[in-house]
Structure formats: C-alpha cells, structure tokens
Design a protein around this motif. Structure first.
Motif, short mmCIF file in Angstrom:
data_model
loop_
_atom_site.label_atom_id
_atom_site.label_comp_id
_atom_site.label_asym_id
_atom_site.label_seq_id
_atom_site.Cartn_x
_atom_site.Cartn_y
_atom_site.Cartn_z
N ARG A 244 0.81 -1.23 0.00
CA ARG A 244 0.00 0.00 0.00
C ARG A 244 0.84 1.27 0.00
NH1 ARG A 244 -3.67 -1.43 5.05
NH2 ARG A 244 -1.62 -2.19 5.69
N LEU A 245 1.84 1.29 0.87
CA LEU A 245 2.66 2.50 1.00
C LEU A 245 3.43 2.77 -0.30
CD1 LEU A 245 3.46 4.52 3.22
CD2 LEU A 245 5.29 2.93 3.89
N ALA A 246 4.01 1.71 -0.86
CA ALA A 246 4.80 1.85 -2.09
C ALA A 246 3.91 2.27 -3.25
CB ALA A 246 5.48 0.52 -2.40
N GLU A 247 2.75 1.65 -3.32
CA GLU A 247 1.84 1.93 -4.43
C GLU A 247 1.39 3.39 -4.41
OE1 GLU A 247 -1.00 -1.20 -4.44
OE2 GLU A 247 -1.83 -0.61 -6.38
N ALA A 248 1.04 3.87 -3.20
CA ALA A 248 0.60 5.26 -3.07
C ALA A 248 1.71 6.23 -3.46
CB ALA A 248 0.13 5.52 -1.64
N ALA A 249 2.96 5.78 -3.32
CA ALA A 249 4.09 6.66 -3.66
C ALA A 249 4.49 6.52 -5.13
CB ALA A 249 5.28 6.32 -2.76
N GLY A 250 3.74 5.71 -5.87
CA GLY A 250 4.00 5.58 -7.31
C GLY A 250 5.16 4.66 -7.64
#
Ligand code: FAD
Length: 401
Positions: A244-250
């Motif tokens: 989730r964290l990585a995805e939100a950061a693109g």
C-alpha cells in the motif's frame, strides 16, 4: 550523517538493520513498525507459542537492549502513512522524517473472508501477528469446536495445535487436496494421514459457503450443503504482499513491490525486501514468503543500501512443525515432473525432479535427507533417482558422486 530508514519492523527489517551495522555503517538508522512489539519471529505463533511451549521473550529477534546498544532508533506502534519521494521524507503521524536511503519491509497481510459470508463475526480469526495469536489462544479450550478454513501450512499447524489441546477440529480445503499450491500429492497424502490419525475431520474439495451467528460465529455452511456448529474459526487462506505504501508513492508494483536483482525498487533511493518484495528470477518477478528469504534478501539489500552491487540469489528453505513431525523443505518444486520417495525407518523424504534434475525436497523427520538434498540443490548438483529411492544408499555418498 546519512539517515537510513527501514519501514516494517519484522524479520526482513531486523535483518537489514543488523547487517547495516555489521557492515560498519555508522550513520543514523531508524526502524519503524506499526505493531507494539519489537521485532519477533512469526513461525512459533502457529506452533510452539500457540501450544504454550514457548515464552514470549523467546519470540523476540533481539534482546531489549540491542537497539540502544547498536545505536538503532526503534519506533514501535506507529504507522508510516506516506512517502514523499521528491523531498525524500516519510510521514509518521504528525512527524515528517528525512531519509537518505529508505527500505520497505512491510510484509504481507492475510486474506480475510468477506463480510457478506460472515467474515466479520466475532470469533473469526486470522493468524499473522502476535496480537492475533494472543487473541486466539484463550479460545483453545478442551472440547471446543474449531473450524479451520484453508489447508495450507498455517491452517494445518493450527489444526495440529488444536488437536493436541483436545479441541474438536474440522478443516476444510476448497482445492482437491491440502497443500495443493505448495507440495506434491505424496506430501499432501502424508499430512492427510497424520492429521486424520490425530482425529482431525479433514474435508478436501469442500469450501466454506458462509459463517452464521448473531454477533458471534456459531455455525458454518459448507459448499456441499453440510452445516456445522462451531465455537470459533481460524482463516488461513493465504496472504497478499503489503504494497500500500509503495503503491501510493508511485513505486512499481508487480507481484509485490518490484525490485531488481539488488533489491532496488523503481526509485533508486528506495529498496524492498521480504514478503512484500518481488525480485527477478527465471524470467518472472518472484516473491517468497519465508523467514529464510526475509533474512537473506534483507542482508543483500543492506549491502546495496551501502552502495555495493550484490545480487540476490534465493536459496529457498522452509519448515513446518505438526504434531511430532518436522517438515523441512529446500528448493522450489514448481514445474516438477517426477517425485522420488525415500523411506527409511520413519524418516521420509520426497525428492522433486524437473527434466531429470533435482530441484527440491520435502523431508519429514529426515534431517539427513534434507541436509544432503539442500546441499546438492544449492550446489547445482544432481542425484540419481534410483539411488535416492534405495533405502540402502548412503546419502552422504551422493554428495561425493
Ligand atoms: P513481517 O514479518 O510481516 O514484517 C512486516 C512488518 O511491517 C509487520 O510488523 C507490519 O505490521 C509492518 N508494517 C507494514 N506496513 C507498515 C507501515 N506502513 N508502517 C509501519 N509498519 C508497517 N516462514 C518460514 O520460513 N517458516 C515457517 O515455519 C513459517 N511459519 C509461519 C507461521 C505464521 C503464523 C506466519 C504468520 C508466518 C510464518 N512464516 C514462516 C512466514 C514468515 O514469518 C514471513 O515470511 C516473514 O515474517 C516475513 O518477514 P517480513 O519482514 O517480510 O514481514
């Protein structure tokens, strides 16, 4: 002074920070985790700890004074909510911390049952964290009826603990056989026999249709129409990498947080390791869910965070404890086309071959078979299937062949 931040205080996060110091890194290290406990080992949660054979202190990966002694800032009970890659900062509550190099070791999250089929009822548990294990443990009362959904390792280990503690255990597996995703038919057969002998009501090819109850679960309906009375339910139907964290950061996601052979993500200042990370292997982005992978990949990532160029070559190994059986696995059995069974005085191993080449082993109470096969696999060596199958063969001689 450089500041390295590691998000996720689990097995891989611990491995990274330990290796950073072992490599002589003298900069600032912050390890942040959202669980309240310091880094601990998960495997005993469904084995010795659940059984009551292992004390809490022994779960912790390091003694309490380790972090201060090593000059590592350990932050527990706090969630990292965002990464600003341009500013090279992360957000933790109201705090914004600047990093020079960041590592994501956010692990994975268990699949849950949908609300529509009763997944949110009280008495329905997943098994991932220490808090989960502590919540489940009081339910393990002699005579209670537990339904275990999913015949993978976690479901089977929980079934073994429950049976040993005198519970009435029903385990349903939707696939044709338990362990279908990870092991050969021979291994499934072995564990089916083991569980059945301990009184587990093991039903394969049967799924869960719905859980029932007013507030708290009291019953279950299976896909074959059977209904059961249950006191509580453990759901072990797999996990998903926590991206989730990585995805939100693109950051690029492909079967987990995609990394190169060095564990670097699509952002050169951000690395990833452990359950959450995929890495290139045999033409695909592979992801492994094991302690061995978390430790080894974490060590490689630590070295690369320090500017080295070390490639990660997985040497997969895994284990499971059920009743008095220790299962040890080495290698990856995917794509096998031949199984060789070795049976010697209760020590049993299943050797997996692909195109005539040894690729993996499942060893049940057979530490010698495991050790020899592991060395052969890791050394890229083969073993003649006929010799392996012959109980008279001295396994150590296979290593000299
Ligand atoms: P984790 O250990 O899950 O650590 C990740 C941490 O990051 C978690 O604490 C998570 O809460 C935290 N986190 C996530 N997002 C954030 C955020 N945004 N901010 C702060 N913190 C965050 N493996 C084996 O090899 N053998 C076994 O026998 C075995 N048995 C197991 C039994 C159980 C019950 C379980 C649950 C797992 C088992 N495993 C086993 C698997 C093994 O434990 C995992 O593969 C390993 O823990 C992965 O380590 P990790 O560091 O990648 O993830």
């Amino acid at each position: 002074m450089s500041h390295f931040i590691v998000v996720g205080a689990g097995q891989a996060g611990q491995s990274i920070v330990t290796k950073l110091r072992a490599e002589g890194f003298e900069g600032e290290i912050t390890l942040i985790g959202d669980e309240t406990a310091p880094p601990y080992q998960r495997p005993p949660l469904s084995k010795a700890y659940l059984l009551g054979d292992m004390e809490l202190e022994r779960l912790y990966l390091r003694p309490a004074n380790y972090y201060a002694d090593e000059g590592i800032t350990l932050v527990t009970g706090r969630t990292v909510t965002a990464i600003d890659r341009a500013a090279k900062t992360i957000t933790v509550g109201d705090d914004v911390l600047a990093y020079d190099v960041l590592a994501l070791t956010t692990g994975s999250r268990p699949h849950r049952l949908p609300t529509a089929i009763g997944g949110d009822l009280d008495g329905v548990y997943t098994m991932r964290t220490l808090a989960d294990a502590d919540a489940i443990e009081p339910e393990f009362k002699q005579g209670a009826s537990v339904l275990i959904v999913g015949g993978g390792y976690i479901g089977l280990e929980a079934a073994a603990v429950a049976a040993k503690k005198g519970l009435k255990v029903t385990l349903v597996e939707m696939a044709d056989r338990i362990l279908q995703r990870v092991a050969a038919t021979e291994t499934s057969d072995y564990f089916r026999t083991l569980h059945t002998a301990h009184g587990v009501d093991l039903r394969e090819g049967v799924g869960l249709k719905a859980l029932t109850g007013a507030g708290r679960v009291t019953g279950a309906t299976l896909t074959d129409g059977t209904t059961l009375n249950v006191d509580f339910v453990i759901v072990g139907v797999g996990i998903a990498p926590d991206t989730r964290l990585a995805e939100a950061a693109g950051i690029t996601i492909e079967n987990g947080i995609a990394t190169d052979a060095c564990g670097r993500t699509s952002d050169p200042s951000i690395f990833a390791a452990g359950d959450c990370a995929s890495f290139p292997h045999a033409g695909v982005q592979m992801r492994l869910e094991s302690v061995g992978n978390a430790i080894d990949q974490g060590e490689v990532v630590a070295q690369n965070m320090l500017g080295k160029a070390v490639s990660y070559t997985p040497k997969p190994w895994f284990w499971s404890d059920q009743y008095d059986v220790k299962l040890q696995i080495a290698g990856l059995s995917t794509g096998h086309d031949q199984i060789v069974v070795r049976d010697t005085d209760g020590a049993r191993s299943h050797w997996y071959y692909r195109a005539g080449h040894l690729i993996a082993v499942d060893a049940m109470n057979d530490p010698r078979g495991y050790m020899v096969a592991k060395r052969l696999i890791e050394g890229g060596k083969n073993a003649d299937p006929a010799k392996v199958a012959d109980p008279a063969t001295d396994l150590k001689a296979l290593m000299r062949a």
